[in-house]
Design a protein around this motif. Structure first.
Motif, PDB file in Angstrom:
ATOM      1  N   LYS A  78     -62.074 -69.043  53.317  1.00 20.65           N
ATOM      2  CA  LYS A  78     -62.292 -68.480  54.109  1.00 20.65           C
ATOM      3  C   LYS A  78     -62.584 -69.290  55.844  1.00 20.65           C
ATOM      4  O   LYS A  78     -61.791 -69.600  56.724  1.00 20.65           O
ATOM      5  CB  LYS A  78     -63.835 -68.228  54.867  1.00 20.65           C
ATOM      6  N   PRO A 137     -46.559 -64.084  53.415  1.00 16.88           N
ATOM      7  CA  PRO A 137     -47.938 -63.287  53.881  1.00 16.88           C
ATOM      8  C   PRO A 137     -47.959 -63.027  55.093  1.00 16.88           C
ATOM      9  O   PRO A 137     -49.001 -63.726  55.256  1.00 16.88           O
ATOM     10  CB  PRO A 137     -48.558 -63.337  52.865  1.00 16.88           C
ATOM     11  N   LYS A 138     -48.229 -62.444  56.313  1.00 16.18           N
ATOM     12  CA  LYS A 138     -47.953 -62.514  57.657  1.00 16.18           C
ATOM     13  C   LYS A 138     -49.419 -62.658  57.834  1.00 16.18           C
ATOM     14  O   LYS A 138     -49.994 -62.606  58.653  1.00 16.18           O
ATOM     15  CB  LYS A 138     -46.974 -61.824  58.086  1.00 16.18           C
ATOM     16  N   ASP A 139     -50.399 -61.950  56.906  1.00 13.52           N
ATOM     17  CA  ASP A 139     -52.073 -61.195  57.815  1.00 13.52           C
ATOM     18  C   ASP A 139     -52.724 -62.693  57.674  1.00 13.52           C
ATOM     19  O   ASP A 139     -53.433 -62.636  58.124  1.00 13.52           O
ATOM     20  CB  ASP A 139     -52.308 -60.849  56.620  1.00 13.52           C
ATOM     21  N   ARG A 140     -52.625 -64.022  56.466  1.00 15.07           N
ATOM     22  CA  ARG A 140     -52.768 -64.782  57.066  1.00 15.07           C
ATOM     23  C   ARG A 140     -51.965 -66.054  57.014  1.00 15.07           C
ATOM     24  O   ARG A 140     -52.585 -66.920  57.069  1.00 15.07           O
ATOM     25  CB  ARG A 140     -53.939 -64.503  55.623  1.00 15.07           C
ATOM     26  N   SER A 196     -48.799 -68.234  58.786  1.00 13.40           N
ATOM     27  CA  SER A 196     -47.898 -68.008  59.873  1.00 13.40           C
ATOM     28  C   SER A 196     -46.992 -69.696  59.819  1.00 13.40           C
ATOM     29  O   SER A 196     -47.564 -70.832  59.361  1.00 13.40           O
ATOM     30  CB  SER A 196     -48.265 -68.471  61.253  1.00 13.40           C
ATOM     31  N   GLU A 245     -58.007 -67.850  50.921  1.00 17.12           N
ATOM     32  CA  GLU A 245     -58.214 -67.436  50.079  1.00 17.12           C
ATOM     33  C   GLU A 245     -58.154 -68.658  48.557  1.00 17.12           C
ATOM     34  O   GLU A 245     -57.454 -69.306  48.737  1.00 17.12           O
ATOM     35  CB  GLU A 245     -57.363 -66.449  49.253  1.00 17.12           C
ATOM     36  N   ASP A 284     -54.724 -69.219  47.172  1.00 18.22           N
ATOM     37  CA  ASP A 284     -54.077 -69.900  47.940  1.00 18.22           C
ATOM     38  C   ASP A 284     -53.706 -71.057  47.113  1.00 18.22           C
ATOM     39  O   ASP A 284     -53.068 -72.407  47.918  1.00 18.22           O
ATOM     40  CB  ASP A 284     -54.454 -70.035  49.238  1.00 18.22           C
TER      41      ASP A 284
END
Lengths: 113, 116
Positions: free
Chosen positions: B16, B61-64, B66, B83, B86
């Motif tokens: 996180k 994975p564009k949610d997390r 960039s 996460e 990762d």
């Protein structure tokens, strides 16, 4: 979609013995073909590449590879392995200039003294 | 000639938390790649830049994740929040975009991320 397979996850050879690492690809046309080597904790380094022409290509560190269209293969070889060749070897394809590279899962080479 | 420079080499964070990786490509190389390499696997493309334009980010994975490449030189890859899955080595590579296809990617040494 393009894919690259390297059937051998791990190979062990004795120092001075010959080596062959296998690579097969799936793609309709002949892509550009590459072999990279990665030593522990390091980035990847290009060993050799094939674009066209002579199907037997020479690379650095005494490596060579042969392209066989009929088998969709690009196998890497070396006549006499040195202890310093212990590393991870990756086959990669690029189906056209400017396109992305697709890497195989790698083959880990161990060399026995 | 300096090679591709990445930092940090190692990063350990708790899940996180955010993390960022930096890459400075070889001078004059227009194309920059970010790859993720999971343990025992080959590199997988996350994003490819040509100059400052992201020409392929389909696997990012564009949610997390960039990334940016301001001014078309160095680049930053960010994960927020991280996460457990990762955990990997993040490789940066560059290549020149010229009429002569050398086909070679020049890789940095990678940034190893461990998410606890």
């Amino acid at each position: 979609a393009q894919s690259v397979t390297q059937p051998d996850i791990h190979i062990t050879v004795s120092e001075g013995a010959s080596l062959e690492l296998r690579c097969n690809y799936s793609y309709g046309a002949t892509p550009y073909l590459f072999w990279y080597v990665q030593s522990p904790g390091q980035g990847l380094q290009l060993l050799l590449k094939y674009f066209s022409g002579d199907t037997l290509v020479q690379g650095i560190k005494g490596f060579e590879a042969e392209f066989k269209r009929s088998q969709s293969s690009f196998n890497l070889s070396k006549p006499s392995v040195h202890w310093s060749d212990a590393a991870e070897y990756f086959c990669a394809v690029q189906h056209n200039y400017g396109q992305n590279f697709v890497f195989g899962p790698g083959t880990r080479l161990s060399v026995l003294p | 000639e300096a090679g591709v420079v990445q930092s940090p080499r190692y990063k350990i964070i708790e899940k996180k938390q955010p993390v960022a990786f930096w890459c400075n490509p070889i001078s004059g190389h227009n194309t920059l790649y970010w790859y993720r390499q999971n343990l025992g696997q080959g590199p997988e493309l996350l994003i490819r830049y040509e100059n400052e334009e992201a020409v392929d980010d389909s696997q990012l994975p564009k949610d997390r994740f960039s990334a940016e490449r301001l001014k078309g030189v160095d680049s930053t890859l960010k994960i927020q929040p991280a996460e457990l899955g990762d955990s990997a080595v993040y490789l940066c590579a560059s290549s020149p975009l010229t009429g002569l296809n050398t086909g070679e990617l020049f890789f940095g040494e990678g940034s190893r991320l461990t998410v606890l």
